[in-house]
Write a protein that holds these residues in place. Structure first.
Motif, PDB file in Angstrom:
ATOM      1  N   GLN A   1      19.122 -34.715 -71.139  1.00 12.90           N
ATOM      2  CA  GLN A   1      17.742 -34.223 -71.318  1.00 12.90           C
ATOM      3  C   GLN A   1      16.815 -34.850 -70.276  1.00 12.90           C
ATOM      4  O   GLN A   1      15.990 -34.165 -69.682  1.00 12.90           O
ATOM      5  N   GLN A   2      16.966 -36.166 -70.043  1.00 14.78           N
ATOM      6  CA  GLN A   2      16.135 -36.837 -69.038  1.00 14.78           C
ATOM      7  C   GLN A   2      16.423 -36.298 -67.637  1.00 14.78           C
ATOM      8  O   GLN A   2      15.504 -36.124 -66.846  1.00 14.78           O
ATOM      9  N   ARG A   3      17.694 -36.042 -67.346  1.00 14.22           N
ATOM     10  CA  ARG A   3      18.049 -35.488 -66.036  1.00 14.22           C
ATOM     11  C   ARG A   3      17.414 -34.113 -65.854  1.00 14.22           C
ATOM     12  O   ARG A   3      16.871 -33.804 -64.805  1.00 14.22           O
ATOM     13  N   PHE A   4      17.513 -33.291 -66.902  1.00 12.20           N
ATOM     14  CA  PHE A   4      16.927 -31.957 -66.823  1.00 12.20           C
ATOM     15  C   PHE A   4      15.415 -32.036 -66.642  1.00 12.20           C
ATOM     16  O   PHE A   4      14.847 -31.341 -65.799  1.00 12.20           O
ATOM     17  N   GLU A   5      14.741 -32.879 -67.429  1.00 12.36           N
ATOM     18  CA  GLU A   5      13.280 -32.982 -67.338  1.00 12.36           C
ATOM     19  C   GLU A   5      12.834 -33.481 -65.978  1.00 12.36           C
ATOM     20  O   GLU A   5      11.830 -33.010 -65.430  1.00 12.36           O
TER      21      GLU A   5
ATOM     22  N   ILE B   1      25.717 -34.262 -68.423  1.00 13.53           N
ATOM     23  CA  ILE B   1      26.050 -35.422 -69.252  1.00 13.53           C
ATOM     24  C   ILE B   1      26.669 -36.547 -68.438  1.00 13.53           C
ATOM     25  O   ILE B   1      26.708 -37.681 -68.876  1.00 13.53           O
ATOM     26  N   ARG B   2      27.160 -36.236 -67.248  1.00 11.30           N
ATOM     27  CA  ARG B   2      27.805 -37.248 -66.420  1.00 11.30           C
ATOM     28  C   ARG B   2      26.754 -38.019 -65.649  1.00 11.30           C
ATOM     29  O   ARG B   2      25.717 -37.493 -65.308  1.00 11.30           O
ATOM     30  N   GLY B   3      27.053 -39.267 -65.381  1.00  7.99           N
ATOM     31  CA  GLY B   3      26.124 -40.078 -64.617  1.00  7.99           C
ATOM     32  C   GLY B   3      25.873 -41.408 -65.287  1.00  7.99           C
ATOM     33  O   GLY B   3      26.645 -41.853 -66.151  1.00  7.99           O
ATOM     34  N   ASN B   4      24.786 -42.024 -64.920  1.00  8.60           N
ATOM     35  CA  ASN B   4      24.412 -43.333 -65.448  1.00  8.60           C
ATOM     36  C   ASN B   4      24.211 -43.240 -66.961  1.00  8.60           C
ATOM     37  O   ASN B   4      23.465 -42.386 -67.441  1.00  8.60           O
ATOM     38  N   GLU B   5      24.865 -44.124 -67.697  1.00 13.17           N
ATOM     39  CA  GLU B   5      24.781 -44.075 -69.166  1.00 13.17           C
ATOM     40  C   GLU B   5      23.387 -44.423 -69.689  1.00 13.17           C
ATOM     41  O   GLU B   5      23.087 -44.181 -70.849  1.00 13.17           O
ATOM     42  N   HIS B   6      22.531 -44.948 -68.841  1.00 13.24           N
ATOM     43  CA  HIS B   6      21.155 -45.275 -69.251  1.00 13.24           C
ATOM     44  C   HIS B   6      20.274 -44.035 -69.331  1.00 13.24           C
ATOM     45  O   HIS B   6      19.176 -44.092 -69.865  1.00 13.24           O
ATOM     46  N   HIS B   7      20.743 -42.926 -68.773  1.00 12.26           N
ATOM     47  CA  HIS B   7      19.969 -41.687 -68.767  1.00 12.26           C
ATOM     48  C   HIS B   7      20.713 -40.599 -69.531  1.00 12.26           C
ATOM     49  O   HIS B   7      21.932 -40.505 -69.464  1.00 12.26           O
TER      50      HIS B   7
END
Length: 185
Positions: A66-70, A57-63
């Motif tokens: 789920q997108q990181r995992f995919e 969940i941490r990181g750029n708020e634009h992502h």
């Protein structure tokens, strides 16, 4: 109350996996109080575990997580295709046709795609993504290897940052048109 010959069953305790091993741990199915419990296989891929634990969940708020995992899972899939041997590990027989060390079209395509993705990543991000998503390292080990041992508490945010950059690299590769081939004489 326990009667003679009948065990007391705790409804909130998981019964256990079919074949429990050291990699299993109990987990709550939901965040509600009194929710049922299940078993988690901690021997899963580190990317899947990080996602299941809510660490992406941490990181750029634009992502999103789920997108990181995919994005990480797509890189993992390509990496696995790129490194297929064409042999069944259980009895060393050829699984697909062709010579033992032949490069299949799928392997060639996956290799080209990994090279294109990697070209859009900085060296530290490339190392983190390759180590975790491709080779199955724990994120903390990959971040320390790529960025230095001074990363002792911020490994998860740094891993998420690398996944954010992977999302952007994948988008750049998808939208990039193939380079024109030079005319032959």
């Amino acid at each position: 109350m326990k009667t003679k010959g009948t065990p007391i069953e705790d409804a909130s305790a998981p019964l256990g996996p079919a074949k429990r091993h050291a990699g299993h741990s109990p987990r709550n199915i939901s965040a509600r109080a009194g929710a049922k419990k299940a078993w988690r296989n901690d021997a899963e891929h580190p990317l899947s575990l990080a996602y299941a634990k809510g660490q992406l969940i941490r990181g750029n708020e634009h992502h999103t997580s789920q997108q990181r995992f995919e994005a990480g899972d797509e890189y993992r899939r390509l990496y696995e295709i790129m490194h297929r041997s064409g042999r069944d590990s259980t009895d060393i027989n050829l699984v697909s046709g062709g010579a033992a060390l032949s490069l299949t079209q799928a392997m060639a395509d996956a290799t080209k795609r990994i090279i294109a993705i990697d070209s859009h990543l900085k060296s530290q991000d490339r190392a983190i993504v390759r180590h975790v998503c491709g080779e199955g390292w724990w994120p903390s080990e990959a971040v320390r290897k790529a960025c230095g041992e001074h990363y002792d508490k911020a490994t998860v945010p740094r891993f998420c940052e690398a996944l954010d950059n992977l999302i952007e690299a994948l988008a750049a590769v998808r939208h990039r048109r193939p380079a024109p081939t030079p005319p032959t004489r």
